[in-house]
Design an enzyme around this catalytic site. Structure first.
Site, short mmCIF file in Angstrom:
data_model
loop_
_atom_site.label_atom_id
_atom_site.label_comp_id
_atom_site.label_asym_id
_atom_site.label_seq_id
_atom_site.Cartn_x
_atom_site.Cartn_y
_atom_site.Cartn_z
N HIS A 187 0.76 -1.43 0.02
CA HIS A 187 0.07 0.05 0.01
C HIS A 187 0.74 1.24 0.02
CE1 HIS A 187 0.38 -0.17 4.52
NE2 HIS A 187 0.51 1.15 4.43
N ASP A 246 0.02 -7.49 1.33
CA ASP A 246 0.49 -6.04 1.63
C ASP A 246 2.26 -6.09 1.54
OD1 ASP A 246 0.37 -3.57 1.79
OD2 ASP A 246 -0.20 -3.57 3.97
N SER A 255 4.62 2.31 7.93
CA SER A 255 4.34 1.51 7.10
C SER A 255 5.59 0.94 6.39
CB SER A 255 3.09 1.88 6.03
OG SER A 255 2.08 1.88 6.79
#
Length: 513
Positions: free
Chosen positions: A132, A162, A256
């Site tokens: 993402h 992911d 992230s």
């Protein structure tokens, strides 16, 4: 003298040729190695002082110093289409089905930027991050702690895990040593390293508070989930795999793709999400276990995509509703709703109605126990499963199969697809009694007895106790009727009609894959 000089020259040239040949062989061998093999060779030839886990008052200075140079800042430039009238809603894609206000102003492309973190895993410039972080990128810039910048290319990425693998042109780059996420223990100290909130390299500390956590974000990203972005299964179609390491180390937007490391400075996870009603840290973060990451990034490097092996079953976690509905006494495990024809499970003798109880001898407490183990394997690999039938446990060895994307949709496959949609709804049903039907003046109905976390019913606020009378316009009186009616789902929209004390209610659920 001339002879001596000539001999020395020949020896020197011969030595150079030998060294050059060895280097070419070494480079070729190096390209064929997995990332884990590369790291083992590097650390065997470059031993350093071991970073020991702290006792007494924790001291994370050595681990932080070892890891920080190998965690990079990723800056992404992307092109988006923005309405002249303002920003878009995360529900724009559903306006047509839910009758929400339409925004049909002229769309104009605009440049947007975003940032995240990444972890160098080899000295030749391979970087692992979240899918993402880079999925919409037109340009990816990577910046190291020493202020060097590189432009990165995407080697492979997969939304189901992911994860993404990037590559920059560099050599002798700092990188982070792999750990073993299977050996991570609840209560163990860990560090989160990354670039939160556009800050420079930042280290936070906490403990591992849970393992194998499923939070329902993969496949639901960007839709208002409380995790900063249903029901777990291993269906015929591709599905997300969630088995997160949960930590209370502070993680925020921008973390992230960053590193979760133990106190020995070893990578145990890739930070992926936070649990937050506000979008900023509120207590818990989640990381993808490194043992799963290793497999995925090696697939990206070798094949460009993830090589997935399938057991070939649709299942649901055993809970009180399952025990009551199917009259089983198992406390935990996975109840098999369907078996793919000619799939790996069918070949091993597993049948509909069996309960999967162990994988590789380890008790299955949740679907993630099976999903993560399978996700580490390739088609053709073998997996030991234990299942229970008629109160007796049986051990079988399953040879995983690749998904056959060339098959035509047979009636059995269509039925399995309906089963997949059933699981995505995330609810348990029981036939409505005659008294309930009479009370609401209906001729058909099933009562929602439980709403499962992560399913579409929970997402749209459907509560247990509702009497569902029709699914996709067809009357339903039991679970089989519900599943059969789901087989007529069109445009991935499930239409539900129900009655309660408040009257008749209709829902249209978008089912995503």
């Amino acid at each position: 003298m001339k002879k001596i000089g000539m001999s020395l020259l020949i020896a020197a040239v011969g030595g150079a040729v030998a060294i050059g040949g060895y280097k070419l062989f070494e480079n070729k061998q190096n390209e064929q190695m997995t990332f884990e093999e590369k790291q083992k060779v590097y650390f065997a030839n470059n031993p350093g002082s071991e970073i020991l886990s702290s006792t007494g008052n924790p001291d994370f200075t050595e681990a932080a110093a070892a890891v920080s140079p190998g965690v990079v800042h990723i800056k992404v430039t992307m092109t988006r289409r923005a309405s002249q009238g303002g920003g878009g809603s995360p529900f724009d894609m559903f306006e047509e089905f839910f009758g929400m206000p339409q925004r049909r102003q002229q769309q104009q492309p605009r440049q947007a930027t975003a940032s995240g973190s990444g972890v160098l895993i080899s000295p030749d410039g391979y970087i692992v991050t979240n899918n993402h972080v880079v999925e919409d990128a037109d340009k990816i810039e990577v910046k190291l702690t020493d202020q060097r910048t590189f432009e990165a290319k995407v080697i492979g990425r997969d939304a189901d895990f992911d994860l993404a693998l990037l590559k920059v042109s560099g050599s002798s780059l700092p990188f982070v040593k792999f750990g073993d996420s299977d050996h991570v223990r609840i209560g163990e100290w860990v560090l989160a390293v990354g670039y939160p909130l556009s800050l420079q390299s930042t280290v936070t500390a906490g403990i591992v508070s849970a393992k194998g956590r499923q939070i329902g974000i993969l496949g639901e990203q960007g839709q208002g989930s409380p995790y900063g972005y249903g029901q777990p299964q291993e269906p015929i179609a591709r599905t997300a795999v969630e088995s997160f390491i949960q930590t209370d180390a502070v993680i925020n937007k921008g973390n992230s793709g960053g590193a979760l490391v133990n106190t020995r400075g070893e990578l145990v996870g890739i930070n992926a999400a936070i649990a937050s009603p506000t979008g900023v840290y509120a207590g818990y973060g989640f990381a993808i276990p490194v043992n799963l990451v290793k497999k995925i990034v090696n697939d990206f490097k070798e094949f460009g995509t993830v090589q997935r092996g399938y057991v070939g079953v649709n299942f649901r976690e055993v809970d009180a509703a399952i025990r009551e509905e199917y009259k089983i006494d198992d406390i935990h495990g996975l109840y098999v709703f369907d078996v793919v024809k000619d799939g790996a499970a069918a070949a091993a003798g597993i049948q509909k109605g069996d309960v999967l109880t162990k994988v590789e001898g380890n008790i299955i407490y949740s679907s993630s126990d099976l999903q993560e183990r399978v996700a580490r394997l390739n088609p053709g690999d073998k997996l030991k499963l234990t299942y229970k039938r008629d109160g007796k446990e049986r051990d079988v060895t399953v040879t995983l199969k690749a998904q056959d994307t060339k098959k035509s949709v047979t009636e059995e496959e269509a039925s399995a697809s309906a089963t997949e949609i059933f699981n995505k709804l995330g609810a348990s049903f029981t036939p409505a009694s005659d008294a309930q039907k009479k009370k609401f003046g209906v001729n058909s109905g099933v009562v929602i007895t439980q709403v499962h976390r992560g399913g579409m019913f929970e997402y749209f606020g459907v509560e247990k106790g509702l009497v569902v009378t029709h699914v996709n316009g067809k009357p339903v009186n039991n679970v089989d009727d519900v599943e059969s009616a789901l087989g007529s789902t069109k445009r991935n929209i499930v239409r539900i009609t129900g009655v309660s004390e408040g009257g008749t209610t209709e829902f249209n659920f978008p089912i995503q894959y």
